[in-house]
Write an enzyme that holds these catalytic residues in place. Structure first.
Site, PDB file in Angstrom:
ATOM      1  N   ASP A 202       1.548  -6.448  -4.483  1.00 48.64           N
ATOM      2  CA  ASP A 202       0.794  -6.586  -3.242  1.00 48.64           C
ATOM      3  C   ASP A 202       1.478  -7.746  -2.507  1.00 48.64           C
ATOM      4  O   ASP A 202       1.800  -8.766  -3.117  1.00 48.64           O
ATOM      5  CB  ASP A 202      -0.662  -6.960  -3.578  1.00 48.64           C
ATOM      6  CG  ASP A 202      -1.550  -6.993  -2.347  1.00 48.64           C
ATOM      7  OD1 ASP A 202      -2.502  -6.218  -2.309  1.00 48.64           O
ATOM      8  OD2 ASP A 202      -1.294  -7.811  -1.436  1.00 48.64           O
ATOM      9  N   SER A 203       1.680  -7.623  -1.196  1.00 44.04           N
ATOM     10  CA  SER A 203       2.511  -8.635  -0.526  1.00 44.04           C
ATOM     11  C   SER A 203       1.840  -9.999  -0.449  1.00 44.04           C
ATOM     12  O   SER A 203       2.501 -10.985  -0.117  1.00 44.04           O
ATOM     13  CB  SER A 203       2.938  -8.155   0.862  1.00 44.04           C
ATOM     14  OG  SER A 203       1.844  -8.138   1.753  1.00 44.04           O
TER      15      SER A 203
ATOM     16  N   THR B 146       1.864  -4.637   4.093  1.00 38.41           N
ATOM     17  CA  THR B 146       1.748  -5.020   5.509  1.00 38.41           C
ATOM     18  C   THR B 146       1.189  -6.438   5.689  1.00 38.41           C
ATOM     19  O   THR B 146       1.426  -7.057   6.721  1.00 38.41           O
ATOM     20  CB  THR B 146       0.832  -4.035   6.265  1.00 38.41           C
ATOM     21  OG1 THR B 146      -0.454  -4.032   5.644  1.00 38.41           O
ATOM     22  CG2 THR B 146       1.401  -2.646   6.278  1.00 38.41           C
ATOM     23  N   ASP B 147       0.458  -6.938   4.674  1.00 37.85           N
ATOM     24  CA  ASP B 147      -0.250  -8.204   4.893  1.00 37.85           C
ATOM     25  C   ASP B 147       0.687  -9.367   5.206  1.00 37.85           C
ATOM     26  O   ASP B 147       0.363 -10.218   6.031  1.00 37.85           O
ATOM     27  CB  ASP B 147      -1.127  -8.549   3.681  1.00 37.85           C
ATOM     28  CG  ASP B 147      -2.266  -7.551   3.508  1.00 37.85           C
ATOM     29  OD1 ASP B 147      -2.557  -6.810   4.471  1.00 37.85           O
ATOM     30  OD2 ASP B 147      -2.858  -7.503   2.421  1.00 37.85           O
TER      31      ASP B 147
ATOM     32  N   THR C 158       0.819  -1.220   0.000  1.00 36.34           N
ATOM     33  CA  THR C 158       0.000   0.000   0.000  1.00 36.34           C
ATOM     34  C   THR C 158       0.850   1.266   0.000  1.00 36.34           C
ATOM     35  O   THR C 158       0.493   2.271  -0.608  1.00 36.34           O
ATOM     36  CB  THR C 158      -0.906  -0.007   1.254  1.00 36.34           C
ATOM     37  OG1 THR C 158      -1.797  -1.109   1.137  1.00 36.34           O
ATOM     38  CG2 THR C 158      -1.707   1.268   1.390  1.00 36.34           C
TER      39      THR C 158
HETATM   40  N1  ASP Z   1      -2.505  -5.509   0.499  1.00 41.30           N
HETATM   41  C1  ASP Z   1      -1.400  -4.660   0.909  1.00 41.30           C
HETATM   42  C2  ASP Z   1      -0.132  -5.480   0.868  1.00 41.30           C
HETATM   43  O1  ASP Z   1       0.137  -6.216   1.770  1.00 41.30           O
HETATM   44  C3  ASP Z   1      -1.676  -4.109   2.265  1.00 41.30           C
HETATM   45  C4  ASP Z   1      -0.664  -3.109   2.777  1.00 41.30           C
HETATM   46  O2  ASP Z   1       0.409  -2.906   2.262  1.00 41.30           O
HETATM   47  O3  ASP Z   1      -0.987  -2.455   3.808  1.00 41.30           O
HETATM   48  O4  ASP Z   1       0.585  -5.393  -0.087  1.00 41.30           O
END
Ligand code: ASP
Length: 332
Positions: free
Chosen positions: A56-57, A88-89, A13
């Site tokens: 996206d992770s 973050t995921d 994100t």
């Molecule tokens: N879906 C995003 C990811 O993990 C969420 C984030 O970065 O906060 O790439």
């Protein structure tokens, strides 16, 4: 002289852009202009940027961890610290994996991300990045996660909030540093390299995870011949149903098939103590191994890592119960 920081962007994100018609967030190549958007970064350190992939992770697996470890290992002697921006995921999984791969890391490797993209109002990206870069210039030789003013040991963290800016917690290990008006580094909580820096690369996907819920008959869970280890996410201190359904018989079958069976808990805080209850004691007698106070992320990545390092079960069992990079509190 300014410190040198390697900044590796992998997606998430933090660098996404919102599609104005649908509102959907997608990875973008914002990093080309990052140092223009946050000029403070260049005031803190000489920043070298690498962008191995932008995802996206949720897309990442151990091959991405291997690429990251290789990039970090290749530059580690030339920089004072490393910052990895990441979704973050699965951030806690990548941090755990890197802590096992980059053993006795001599400089800080700080992973961070954001709950809101850098180019949106009230984004947390700017704070997280500036503080991560500043902490990467300090003497903190660990793989860490910096998020919302807190520096945590990476392999002790879990993502615990979807919406709030304090999205990560470290339920079983104290913070390594906190950022307020001053930066407080808690030196006694920080690991120090116990030997020379070494990179371990191998992973194996031969792991299956079974998460229990009341009423689960678990018949659908049939780990095949390619699965060498099963991680059960049980309840509380490590309990499973003994009298409802046939899970104990299934576990015995997996053990007879020479699969390794490990036990974790859906509860995040504390240490699992299977011996406290009848079902957990029975599992221990069967040869099931407890994950102690490791997070699920640390335990699952450690198993993939150990399955990649060793063919034989004994070193996998022995190493799982030892702390490789501070992920587990060993009982004396
Ligand atoms: N879906 C995003 C990811 O993990 C969420 C984030 O970065 O906060 O790439």
């Amino acid at each position: 002289m300014k410190k040198k920081i390697l900044l590796i962007h992998t997606g998430g994100t933090i660098g996404m852009t919102r599609d104005l018609s649908s509102g959907v967030l997608r990875p973008d190549h914002f990093y080309a202009s990052l140092l223009k958007v946050i000029p403070e970064l260049s005031a803190i350190a000489d920043i070298e940027v690498e962008i191995p992939f932008v995802f996206d992770s949720a897309e990442l697996d151990f091959q991405h961890w291997q690429r990251l470890a290789a990039i970090i290992a290749a530059r580690i002697d030339a920089v004072n610290g490393v910052v990895v921006t990441h979704g973050t995921d699965t951030l806690a999984y990548t941090a755990s994996a890197l802590s096992y791969m980059l053993r006795n890391v001599p400089v800080p490797v700080i992973l961070t991300g954001a709950q809101k993209p850098l180019d949106e109002l009230r984004s947390d990206a700017r704070n997280n990045l500036i503080n991560a870069v500043e902490l990467a210039c300090a003497d903190i030789p660990e793989v860490c996660i910096f998020f919302d003013y807190q520096l945590m040991r990476g392999n002790r963290t879990s993502k615990n909030h979807i919406n709030f800016f304090d999205a990560f917690h470290s339920p079983n290990y104290p913070l390594l540093a906190e950022v307020g008006i001053n930066i407080e580094i808690y030196r006694t909580h920080i690991l120090h390299p116990g030997g020379p820096f070494r990179v371990f690369n191998e992973f194996s996907p031969a792991l299956a995870v079974l998460k229990l819920f009341p009423g689960c008959r678990c018949d659908y869970f049939q780990p095949g011949d390619d699965i060498r280890a099963v991680l059960i996410v049980a309840y509380g201190a490590g309990t499973i149903p003994l009298r409802t359904g046939d899970l104990p018989a299934r576990i015995e079958k997996w053990l007879r098939q020479d699969k390794l069976v490990f036990l974790d808990s859906e509860a995040h805080g504390g240490r699992i103590e299977p011996q406290l209850y009848e079902s957990g004691s029975r599992l221990l007698e069967m040869g099931v191994i407890s994950s102690g106070d490791m997070t699920f992320e640390a335990a699952a990545t450690k198993l993939m890592f150990l399955l990649g390092q060793y063919d034989q079960p004994e070193p996998i069992k022995a190493s799982f119960q030892k702390s490789l990079a501070g992920e587990l509190t060993e009982l004396s």
